[in-house]
Scaffold this motif. Structure first.
Motif, PDB file in Angstrom:
ATOM      1  N   GLU A  55      45.282  33.090  52.666  1.00 11.46           N
ATOM      2  CA  GLU A  55      46.155  32.404  51.725  1.00 11.46           C
ATOM      3  C   GLU A  55      46.036  33.063  50.345  1.00 11.46           C
ATOM      4  N   GLU A  56      45.122  34.032  50.272  1.00 10.73           N
ATOM      5  CA  GLU A  56      44.833  34.684  48.996  1.00 10.73           C
ATOM      6  C   GLU A  56      46.014  35.545  48.555  1.00 10.73           C
ATOM      7  N   PRO A  57      46.507  35.408  47.308  1.00  8.53           N
ATOM      8  CA  PRO A  57      47.601  36.256  46.855  1.00  8.53           C
ATOM      9  C   PRO A  57      47.208  37.736  46.911  1.00  8.53           C
ATOM     10  N   GLU A  58      48.192  38.575  47.259  1.00  3.39           N
ATOM     11  CA  GLU A  58      47.940  40.010  47.435  1.00  3.39           C
ATOM     12  C   GLU A  58      47.317  40.649  46.189  1.00  3.39           C
ATOM     13  N   ARG A  59      47.783  40.252  45.007  1.00  2.00           N
ATOM     14  CA  ARG A  59      47.259  40.859  43.766  1.00  2.00           C
ATOM     15  C   ARG A  59      45.779  40.552  43.563  1.00  2.00           C
ATOM     16  N   VAL A  60      45.386  39.328  43.928  1.00  2.00           N
ATOM     17  CA  VAL A  60      43.966  38.961  43.791  1.00  2.00           C
ATOM     18  C   VAL A  60      43.125  39.827  44.722  1.00  2.00           C
ATOM     19  N   MET A  61      43.613  40.032  45.954  1.00  2.00           N
ATOM     20  CA  MET A  61      42.870  40.862  46.911  1.00  2.00           C
ATOM     21  C   MET A  61      42.785  42.301  46.428  1.00  2.00           C
ATOM     22  N   MET A  62      43.879  42.810  45.827  1.00  2.00           N
ATOM     23  CA  MET A  62      43.850  44.180  45.277  1.00  2.00           C
ATOM     24  C   MET A  62      42.781  44.296  44.193  1.00  2.00           C
ATOM     25  N   ALA A  63      42.766  43.307  43.283  1.00  2.00           N
ATOM     26  CA  ALA A  63      41.801  43.314  42.179  1.00  2.00           C
ATOM     27  C   ALA A  63      40.372  43.257  42.721  1.00  2.00           C
ATOM     28  N   GLU A  64      40.162  42.459  43.778  1.00  2.00           N
ATOM     29  CA  GLU A  64      38.831  42.323  44.354  1.00  2.00           C
ATOM     30  C   GLU A  64      38.368  43.641  44.991  1.00  2.00           C
ATOM     31  N   LEU A  65      39.302  44.350  45.633  1.00  2.00           N
ATOM     32  CA  LEU A  65      38.945  45.639  46.249  1.00  2.00           C
ATOM     33  C   LEU A  65      38.562  46.662  45.181  1.00  2.00           C
ATOM     34  N   ILE A  66      39.255  46.633  44.039  1.00  2.00           N
ATOM     35  CA  ILE A  66      38.908  47.543  42.928  1.00  2.00           C
ATOM     36  C   ILE A  66      37.528  47.171  42.388  1.00  2.00           C
ATOM     37  N   ARG A  67      37.283  45.864  42.251  1.00  5.46           N
ATOM     38  CA  ARG A  67      35.996  45.417  41.706  1.00  5.46           C
ATOM     39  C   ARG A  67      34.856  45.797  42.643  1.00  5.46           C
ATOM     40  N   GLU A  68      35.095  45.658  43.945  1.00  4.18           N
ATOM     41  CA  GLU A  68      34.066  46.039  44.918  1.00  4.18           C
ATOM     42  C   GLU A  68      33.732  47.524  44.790  1.00  4.18           C
ATOM     43  N   ALA A  69      34.779  48.365  44.663  1.00  2.73           N
ATOM     44  CA  ALA A  69      34.563  49.814  44.532  1.00  2.73           C
ATOM     45  C   ALA A  69      33.808  50.134  43.241  1.00  2.73           C
ATOM     46  N   ALA A  70      34.135  49.407  42.170  1.00  2.00           N
ATOM     47  CA  ALA A  70      33.499  49.660  40.873  1.00  2.00           C
ATOM     48  C   ALA A  70      32.042  49.202  40.852  1.00  2.00           C
ATOM     49  N   LEU A  71      31.699  48.215  41.690  1.00  5.09           N
ATOM     50  CA  LEU A  71      30.326  47.693  41.731  1.00  5.09           C
ATOM     51  C   LEU A  71      29.380  48.602  42.506  1.00  5.09           C
ATOM     52  N   GLU A  72      29.943  49.472  43.323  1.00  2.00           N
ATOM     53  CA  GLU A  72      29.094  50.267  44.211  1.00  2.00           C
ATOM     54  C   GLU A  72      28.171  51.211  43.435  1.00  2.00           C
ATOM     55  N   GLY A  73      26.875  51.049  43.652  1.00  2.00           N
ATOM     56  CA  GLY A  73      25.902  51.980  43.071  1.00  2.00           C
ATOM     57  C   GLY A  73      25.720  51.918  41.564  1.00  2.00           C
ATOM     58  N   VAL A  74      26.060  50.790  40.931  1.00  2.00           N
ATOM     59  CA  VAL A  74      25.853  50.718  39.480  1.00  2.00           C
ATOM     60  C   VAL A  74      24.587  49.951  39.137  1.00  2.00           C
TER      61      VAL A  74
END
Length: 299
Positions: free
Chosen positions: A186-205
């Motif tokens: 039920e999650e809006p597509e834009r929220v999921m896009m933002a979450e995928l970017i955030r996940e990528a940005a969190l990796e290894g920091v």
């Protein structure tokens, strides 16, 4: 269960941060619905994943972990968790098999015991312990509180996942289907896009970054390029300090490039099409404590 008896309802996994709740949701669904990270407090939005079965429809609600709040964002996340818990039919309390139940688990068990939902103890990460250690752990878990069921599972190997889904579905009320066939979130597509970017940005920091990082999708356009149709996405990554901006961008922009590549692949998979991603990093000083900024970032 008689074949003419259809059940539908809401379930959520709760537990201390990093107990494997999002990983479990993704494993049950067989695809990425919730972002995962080896950092606690990764989940910020309540994600609804919808599992369709012949005899039931299980709607999984993925909440942030309950924690001691240090910021306004933390307080809002805790409010969101408690509100969600009060609205579901069954709660899966996630207790990692490789960690002894501690004060945090006792606190959460006490909190959910006050609610009307059935509570199932879900012992996660069983692939990390021996059979003997698991038996001892299950005894400790049983002593924590009154559970409708106790189910040991591994999201990594898939062991007992079907059994867990069957147990959760069995505790749902009799009800017609709540969502149409084929709908998985039920999650809006834009929220999921933002979450995928955030996940990528969190990796290894470094440790100081996760809570300070937020993503906003500024704009999405469909366009025809030489290689055919694609989605053009403009996104802003927000951090709280200039030093953090440097961490996200990396030397010569190298890190931001890697973040973009990973996020683009994830988004392309999500939408089933080609993606052009335009990423910028901005500093919004102490945004976690700023009500206006929290509003803009969707909290």
């Amino acid at each position: 269960m008689p074949s003419n008896e259809f059940r539908a309802g809401f379930a959520c996994f709760v537990g201390r941060p990093n107990a494997g709740k999002s990983t479990l949701t993704n494993a049950i669904m067989g695809q990425k619905i919730a972002i995962t990270s080896n950092r606690p407090q990764t989940t910020r939005h309540v994600v609804r994943a919808i599992l369709h079965r012949p005899d039931s429809q299980l709607i999984l609600v993925d909440t942030p972990g309950l924690h001691r709040p240090r910021t306004l964002l933390g307080e809002r996340l805790n409010d969101l968790v408690r509100q969600t818990w009060s609205e579901v039919d069954v709660i899966g309390l996630c207790l990692p098999a490789n960690e002894k139940p501690g004060p945090g688990d006792k606190f959460i068990t006490g909190e959910i015991a006050k609610l009307g939902a059935k509570v199932v103890a879900v012992v996660t990460k069983i692939d990390l312990v021996s059979k003997d250690a698991l038996v001892r752990h299950l005894t400790n878990v049983a002593a924590l509180g009154e559970f409708a069921d106790i189910v040991p599972v591994s999201a990594k190997t898939g062991e007992n996942l079907d059994e867990l889904v069957g147990v959760l579905s069995g505790h749902l009320p009799e009800s017609p289907q709540l969502y149409p066939d084929g709908m998985i979130s039920e999650e809006p597509e834009r929220v999921m896009m933002a979450e995928l970017i955030r996940e990528a940005a969190l990796e290894g920091v470094r440790d100081e970054l996760p809570h300070s990082l937020a993503v906003v999708i500024e704009d999405v356009e469909d366009e025809d390029s030489d290689g055919g149709p694609r989605k053009k996405i403009w996104a802003e990554i927000y951090v709280e300090r200039s030093s953090q901006k440097g961490i996200v961008i990396g030397k010569g922009g190298e890190r931001l490039k890697r973040v973009g590549t990973k996020a683009r692949k994830g988004i392309a998979q999500l939408i089933g099409g080609r993606v052009y991603l335009d990423l910028h990093v901005r500093v919004a000083k102490d945004w976690q404590k700023d009500p206006k900024m929290l509003e803009r970032l969707g909290f």
